[in-house]
Design a protein around this motif. Structure first.
Motif, PDB file in Angstrom:
ATOM      1  N   UNK A  69       0.842  -1.209   0.000  1.00 25.68           N
ATOM      2  CA  UNK A  69       0.000   0.000   0.000  1.00 25.68           C
ATOM      3  C   UNK A  69       0.872   1.251   0.000  1.00 25.68           C
ATOM      4  N   UNK A  70       0.380   2.344  -0.594  1.00 21.27           N
ATOM      5  CA  UNK A  70       1.152   3.587  -0.581  1.00 21.27           C
ATOM      6  C   UNK A  70       1.394   4.077   0.845  1.00 21.27           C
ATOM      7  N   UNK A  71       2.512   4.727   1.019  1.00 17.42           N
ATOM      8  CA  UNK A  71       2.810   5.314   2.323  1.00 17.42           C
ATOM      9  C   UNK A  71       1.874   6.495   2.564  1.00 17.42           C
ATOM     10  N   UNK A  72       1.352   6.580   3.742  1.00 15.93           N
ATOM     11  CA  UNK A  72       0.396   7.638   4.063  1.00 15.93           C
ATOM     12  C   UNK A  72       1.069   9.008   3.953  1.00 15.93           C
ATOM     13  N   UNK A  73       0.456   9.944   3.210  1.00 18.22           N
ATOM     14  CA  UNK A  73       1.048  11.287   3.087  1.00 18.22           C
ATOM     15  C   UNK A  73       1.071  11.994   4.440  1.00 18.22           C
ATOM     16  N   UNK A  74       1.977  12.921   4.550  1.00 17.43           N
ATOM     17  CA  UNK A  74       2.038  13.703   5.781  1.00 17.43           C
ATOM     18  C   UNK A  74       0.860  14.659   5.843  1.00 17.43           C
ATOM     19  N   UNK A  75       0.293  14.852   7.030  1.00 21.24           N
ATOM     20  CA  UNK A  75      -0.822  15.796   7.168  1.00 21.24           C
ATOM     21  C   UNK A  75      -0.331  17.228   7.023  1.00 21.24           C
ATOM     22  N   UNK A  76      -1.247  18.185   6.929  1.00 15.41           N
ATOM     23  CA  UNK A  76      -0.811  19.591   6.869  1.00 15.41           C
ATOM     24  C   UNK A  76       0.070  19.935   8.065  1.00 15.41           C
ATOM     25  N   UNK A  77       0.926  20.902   7.872  1.00 18.97           N
ATOM     26  CA  UNK A  77       1.828  21.318   8.942  1.00 18.97           C
ATOM     27  C   UNK A  77       1.042  21.777  10.172  1.00 18.97           C
ATOM     28  N   UNK A  78       1.565  21.461  11.322  1.00 19.52           N
ATOM     29  CA  UNK A  78       0.923  21.876  12.567  1.00 19.52           C
ATOM     30  C   UNK A  78       1.080  23.380  12.769  1.00 19.52           C
ATOM     31  N   UNK A  79       0.193  23.939  13.590  1.00 23.16           N
ATOM     32  CA  UNK A  79       0.268  25.374  13.880  1.00 23.16           C
ATOM     33  C   UNK A  79       1.601  25.750  14.521  1.00 23.16           C
ATOM     34  N   UNK A  80       2.204  24.809  15.201  1.00 25.64           N
ATOM     35  CA  UNK A  80       3.482  25.096  15.851  1.00 25.64           C
ATOM     36  C   UNK A  80       4.595  25.394  14.850  1.00 25.64           C
TER      37      UNK A  80
END
Length: 386
Positions: free
Chosen positions: A295-306
């Motif tokens: 399975x494809x590697x899960x993409x990174x989520x949007x950058x955190x507010x930090x």
């Protein structure tokens, strides 16, 4: 200077070949295209314009049958092909001639480095450099109709009539500012990008919220996107006319088992439901059984507010450097490149620059951005204080 603007119609193979032989003796020619793409995947060339300083030639691709001479001209490394905002034109030539013109000089890109602002239109650039107004009334014309109207012919001719003079003025400005090599590097990058084959297997990464899926859901999304890319080309229809990305995402998430389940998903065109339901369901069934390791590697989520302060500091740094150089910040750093830098330093890794910022851009902006990553709070505070 008297600039010829009368359109010269070319619909003879022999005449085109003679002109291409002549144009290959020049250092540069102005080139533009008119095309239609409202209901097709691939652009359909309606007109090819060439300006050589002596005339404005309108080549009719619907009448020409022998394109070899034109293809050789477009690939002649001794002849610079001058375009304005060339990305779509390069695609037209790729479809029509199976080649990407090279070398190219993009006057819109060059204008940004010459101090005329980011993404200036052709008419605006002609006015800014030559103090001359040209009309832009025919931008939405039907370029496949024959005969073309007098207004269309005049408009098309004007798109290349002044381009070589504008090109000459931009060369003078860029040479004086020692920026011509920057523009040539970026123009070469445009050609290289246009030559890259489409990677269908990566199309799923462009789907919004793909990062919310995981495992077999991502395998389904990947394979649905490969199907869409393949079928849109095979049928020569726009991707969204076949099916839109949000619908693919919903199919991957809900994994419908039958036609009724597929029909409950919003925004699938009726024709696609009628013609492709079985194929879509087959993809869901097969891809849902993909082993975890495949399975494809899960993409990174949007950058955190930090990560916001560092992102802001990087953009402030670019803005300040751009102002000092009298350049638009967009020509120095792209939005995705800021994100690349921020993500490169996550999980305790050392911050890094994307490849594009390691060429001439390293001395101009890259090394300053790396300095910001070492002192992000200091940069943010200084920017706020100023």
């Amino acid at each position: 200077m008297l600039i010829p603007t009368d359109p010269i119609w070319i619909d003879s193979d022999d005449e085109l070949e003679a002109l291409c032989t002549r144009w290959r003796q020049q250092a540069a020619i102005a080139v533009d295209t008119e095309f239609m793409r409202s209901s097709t995947f691939y652009p359909i060339a309606g007109l090819i314009q060439v300006g050589d300083g002596k005339g404005c030639y309108l080549i009719d691709p619907l009448a020409i049958t022998r394109f070899d001479a034109l293809r050789e001209l477009m690939l002649d490394e001794k002849v610079t092909k001058v375009f304005h905002s060339c990305s779509e034109d390069l695609e037209v030539f790729q479809c029509l001639l199976n080649c990407v013109p090279s070398p190219v000089f993009d006057t819109q890109l060059a204008a940004a480095f010459a101090g005329f602002g980011f993404s200036i239109g052709y008419a605006g650039l002609v006015k800014a450099t030559l103090l001359h107004e040209i009309p832009k009334e025919e931008t939405r014309s039907d370029w496949l109709q024959r005969p073309l109207s007098v207004a269309q012919l005049k408009y098309a001719a004007l798109d290349v009539a002044h381009m070589l003079v504008v090109y000459g003025k931009l060369l003078q400005i860029l040479k004086a500012a020692d920026r011509l090599c920057w523009v040539r590097d970026d123009c070469a990058e445009l050609v290289q990008q246009a030559r890259q084959p489409d990677d269908y297997a990566q199309a799923w990464k462009k789907v919004g919220f793909a990062w919310k899926l995981r495992g077999a859901e991502l395998a389904i999304l990947r394979d649905l996107c490969i199907w869409r890319e393949t079928e849109a080309r095979a049928r020569d229809i726009p991707r969204n006319r076949l099916i839109k990305e949000p619908a693919l995402w919903e199919i991957a998430r809900k994994q419908p088992k039958d036609a009724a389940g597929l029909q409950r998903i919003d925004d699938i065109p009726q024709r696609t439901l009628q013609e492709d339901s079985e194929r879509l369901l087959h993809i869901v069934r097969d891809s849902s059984a993909t082993p975890s390791a495949a399975c494809p590697e899960r993409p990174e989520p949007p950058l955190a507010k930090s990560e916001g302060p560092l992102m802001k500091a990087l953009k402030n740094c670019t803005r300040e450097r751009a102002e000092a150089l009298a350049l638009p910040p967009e020509v120095l750093v792209r939005k995705k490149e800021y994100e690349f830098i921020v993500r490169s330093g996550l999980k305790g890794r050392e911050y890094a620059l994307p490849d594009r910022l390691l060429s001439w851009r390293y001395e101009v902006i890259g090394k300053y951005l790396l300095d910001v990553t070492r002192h992000p709070q200091l940069e943010t505070d200084e920017s706020s204080a100023s």
